[in-house]
Enzyme design. Sequence first.
Site, mmCIF file in Angstrom:
data_model
loop_
_atom_site.group_PDB
_atom_site.id
_atom_site.type_symbol
_atom_site.label_atom_id
_atom_site.label_comp_id
_atom_site.label_asym_id
_atom_site.label_seq_id
_atom_site.Cartn_x
_atom_site.Cartn_y
_atom_site.Cartn_z
ATOM 1 N N LYS A 53 21.977 15.490 88.200
ATOM 2 C CA LYS A 53 22.432 14.902 89.467
ATOM 3 C C LYS A 53 21.649 13.625 89.767
ATOM 4 O O LYS A 53 22.229 12.606 90.170
ATOM 5 C CB LYS A 53 22.282 15.931 90.602
ATOM 6 C CG LYS A 53 23.240 17.110 90.453
ATOM 7 C CD LYS A 53 22.948 18.256 91.429
ATOM 8 C CE LYS A 53 23.822 19.454 91.102
ATOM 9 N NZ LYS A 53 23.569 20.635 91.945
ATOM 10 N N GLN A 97 19.113 23.032 95.887
ATOM 11 C CA GLN A 97 19.617 23.639 94.658
ATOM 12 C C GLN A 97 19.508 25.164 94.749
ATOM 13 O O GLN A 97 18.472 25.707 95.129
ATOM 14 C CB GLN A 97 18.824 23.106 93.449
ATOM 15 C CG GLN A 97 19.360 23.545 92.102
ATOM 16 C CD GLN A 97 20.765 23.018 91.780
ATOM 17 O OE1 GLN A 97 21.169 21.964 92.265
ATOM 18 N NE2 GLN A 97 21.497 23.743 90.968
ATOM 19 N N ASP A 120 26.957 19.174 99.659
ATOM 20 C CA ASP A 120 27.331 20.274 98.758
ATOM 21 C C ASP A 120 28.481 21.100 99.357
ATOM 22 O O ASP A 120 29.112 21.887 98.651
ATOM 23 C CB ASP A 120 26.124 21.201 98.571
ATOM 24 C CG ASP A 120 25.642 21.265 97.139
ATOM 25 O OD1 ASP A 120 26.387 20.849 96.236
ATOM 26 O OD2 ASP A 120 24.518 21.746 96.933
HETATM 27 N N1 GUN Z 1 23.700 26.107 91.905
HETATM 28 C C1 GUN Z 1 24.747 26.224 91.073
HETATM 29 N N2 GUN Z 1 25.706 25.327 91.380
HETATM 30 C C2 GUN Z 1 25.238 24.625 92.427
HETATM 31 C C3 GUN Z 1 25.775 23.561 93.188
HETATM 32 O O1 GUN Z 1 26.882 23.065 92.977
HETATM 33 N N3 GUN Z 1 24.982 23.110 94.198
HETATM 34 C C4 GUN Z 1 23.762 23.643 94.460
HETATM 35 N N4 GUN Z 1 23.070 23.151 95.483
HETATM 36 N N5 GUN Z 1 23.252 24.625 93.778
HETATM 37 C C5 GUN Z 1 23.986 25.110 92.756
#
Ligand code: GUN
Length: 289
Positions: A53, A97, A120
């Site tokens: 990311k 995350q 998100d």
């Molecule tokens: N853990 C697995 N997929 C994601 C996601 O798309 N966003 C976040 N914040 N955590 C994750």
Amino acid sequence: MTARIIDGTALARHLRQDIATRVDALSAQGVIPGLAVILVGDDAASAVYVGRKVKACDAVGIRSFTERYPAAIDTGTLLARIAALNADPTVHGILVQLPLPGHIDMPSVLETISIDKDVDGFHLYNIGALVTGNTVFSPCTPYGVVKLLESEGIDLKGQNVVVVGASNIVGKPTALMLMAEGATVSICHIHTRDLAQYTIMADILVVAAGVPGLIVPQMVKRGAVVIDVGINRLADGRIVGDVDFAGVCTRAAAITPVPGGVGPLTVTMLLENTVVSAERALTAMAVDA
Ligand code: GUN
């Protein structure tokens, strides 16, 4: 029949060019889109995802910064940090995350993020607003699935969509977003009896179960479009989806590969949401001035 491969990497590249142009336009007006990423503990997979990311942000000119905290951090400290980021005008998106260590009150963490910075789309407001169709931000993976189908020129109205997997992050929001586009949606999950009786009906089959090889050719209608959201690492190190790719290619009209299908779109939609947030902030500044 040999399925057309839906190239998520190419679509992501195309969308990211547009995002980079919008970042340039924002920067020229004094607003550099900013994304705060919070990573708690030392889960190896999470570190890899966060790294991707951050790299993607760099490539389009979004200013991202990662805050790492030890697994032992308490919920209160995390909430205080999020509150500070909510108040920081240089931060347009906040991403925590997942998964978080078990002792942390995850719902409180997600609901402390300002809905205006919830890029998100995991805040309860944004999840609930999927029902009424007025989210502030849509969750990234389902949004990516919608973009992939859109890029294939598929009109979802009246299509039979079957979503396999009912997670809060992927399955349920994907079902709601596709229903909003006019599809007739069924959701299957771990307790579904005779999964094949549903999947065989699907014009569009979206699979997000986390089970490698779950979907075999006999379960797929001839000419279906198959979107494989699964990312599974096999014992030999290979990354595969939830669909028997080679087998299903002989039945489907189109299919996403793993890797190179949905994955690049998930990160792209995070960039998109962050830029939209910065664009809204600029508009709000203009209104206030
Ligand atoms: N853990 C697995 N997929 C994601 C996601 O798309 N966003 C976040 N914040 N955590 C994750």
